[in-house]
Scaffold this motif. Structure first.
Motif, PDB file in Angstrom:
ATOM      1  N   GLY A  51       0.794  -1.225   0.000  1.00  0.00           N
ATOM      2  CA  GLY A  51       0.000   0.000   0.000  1.00  0.00           C
ATOM      3  C   GLY A  51       0.827   1.277   0.000  1.00  0.00           C
ATOM      4  N   ILE A  52       2.107   1.149   0.368  1.00  0.00           N
ATOM      5  CA  ILE A  52       3.007   2.312   0.335  1.00  0.00           C
ATOM      6  C   ILE A  52       4.199   2.022  -0.575  1.00  0.00           C
ATOM      7  CG2 ILE A  52       2.296   3.435   2.477  1.00  0.00           C
ATOM      8  CD1 ILE A  52       4.551   1.970   3.941  1.00  0.00           C
ATOM      9  N   LYS A  53       3.891   1.288  -1.655  1.00  0.00           N
ATOM     10  CA  LYS A  53       4.846   1.028  -2.740  1.00  0.00           C
ATOM     11  C   LYS A  53       6.096   0.282  -2.288  1.00  0.00           C
ATOM     12  CE  LYS A  53       2.099   3.270  -5.434  1.00  0.00           C
ATOM     13  NZ  LYS A  53       1.290   2.605  -6.425  1.00  0.00           N
ATOM     14  N   TYR A  54       5.898  -0.686  -1.414  1.00  0.00           N
ATOM     15  CA  TYR A  54       6.959  -1.594  -0.982  1.00  0.00           C
ATOM     16  C   TYR A  54       8.123  -0.892  -0.288  1.00  0.00           C
ATOM     17  CZ  TYR A  54       4.155  -4.744  -3.675  1.00  0.00           C
ATOM     18  OH  TYR A  54       3.094  -5.457  -4.162  1.00  0.00           O
ATOM     19  N   TRP A  94       5.237   4.425  -9.114  1.00  0.00           N
ATOM     20  CA  TRP A  94       5.943   4.381  -7.833  1.00  0.00           C
ATOM     21  C   TRP A  94       5.663   5.609  -6.985  1.00  0.00           C
ATOM     22  CZ3 TRP A  94       7.644   0.048  -6.026  1.00  0.00           C
ATOM     23  CH2 TRP A  94       8.004  -0.967  -6.909  1.00  0.00           C
ATOM     24  N   GLN A  95       4.655   6.370  -7.344  1.00  0.00           N
ATOM     25  CA  GLN A  95       4.309   7.565  -6.571  1.00  0.00           C
ATOM     26  C   GLN A  95       3.649   7.159  -5.254  1.00  0.00           C
ATOM     27  OE1 GLN A  95       2.108  10.464  -8.726  1.00  0.00           O
ATOM     28  NE2 GLN A  95       1.866  11.816  -6.973  1.00  0.00           N
ATOM     29  N   GLN A  96       4.112   7.734  -4.169  1.00  0.00           N
ATOM     30  CA  GLN A  96       3.559   7.448  -2.848  1.00  0.00           C
ATOM     31  C   GLN A  96       2.134   7.994  -2.732  1.00  0.00           C
ATOM     32  OE1 GLN A  96       4.795   6.068   0.333  1.00  0.00           O
ATOM     33  NE2 GLN A  96       5.924   4.990  -1.267  1.00  0.00           N
ATOM     34  N   PRO A  97       1.250   7.250  -2.092  1.00  0.00           N
ATOM     35  CA  PRO A  97      -0.094   7.782  -1.852  1.00  0.00           C
ATOM     36  C   PRO A  97      -0.026   8.942  -0.857  1.00  0.00           C
ATOM     37  CG  PRO A  97       0.205   5.703  -0.698  1.00  0.00           C
ATOM     38  CD  PRO A  97       1.431   5.917  -1.542  1.00  0.00           C
ATOM     39  N   GLU A  98      -0.913   9.898  -1.031  1.00  0.00           N
ATOM     40  CA  GLU A  98      -0.918  11.044  -0.111  1.00  0.00           C
ATOM     41  C   GLU A  98      -1.383  10.643   1.282  1.00  0.00           C
ATOM     42  OE1 GLU A  98      -2.662  14.717  -1.396  1.00  0.00           O
ATOM     43  OE2 GLU A  98      -2.198  14.254  -3.487  1.00  0.00           O
TER      44      GLU A  98
END
Length: 113
Positions: A51-54, A94-98
């Motif tokens: 959920g936070i791009k590994y 690979w953009q992090q979720p806000e």
């Protein structure tokens, strides 16, 4: 200890195992706390979350995730540029979720009558 006037417990006198049950509970509590502490350390510092791009929660918390994901993005782009036939679609985002939430409820779908 009895000769020195030191009272060991309020249970049976001169019996060394009168607190065995209570001591086993404390041993279990300490064992559980130790296990939980180790699990939390592993979860926050080693386990990479999809959920936070590994990245790990600590990497996200301490502001390292964006740089890590930027390196991954550029690595993927370079791999796609060098070997375009291996790619049928675009590279992974690979953009992090806000906002990051744990077990947040999903939107309820409305049912039309």
């Amino acid at each position: 200890m009895e000769e020195l006037g030191i009272s060991l417990s309020f249970s049976r006198p001169r019996v060394s195992n009168d607190n065995a049950f209570a001591e086993s509970i404390f041993s279990s509590i300490f064992s559980v706390r130790e296990w939980v502490d180790q699990f939390i350390a592993w979860y926050n510092t080693e386990h990479r979350h999809s959920g936070i791009k590994y990245v790990t929660p600590n990497q996200r918390h301490f502001g390292l995730a964006d740089d890590i994901c930027e390196i991954r993005r550029s690595t993927y782009e370079e791999a796609k540029r060098k070997h375009p036939k291996r790619w049928s679609r675009h590279i992974k985002s690979w953009q992090q979720p806000e906002i990051v939430k744990i077990n947040h409820p999903r939107p309820i779908k409305s049912v039309e009558a």
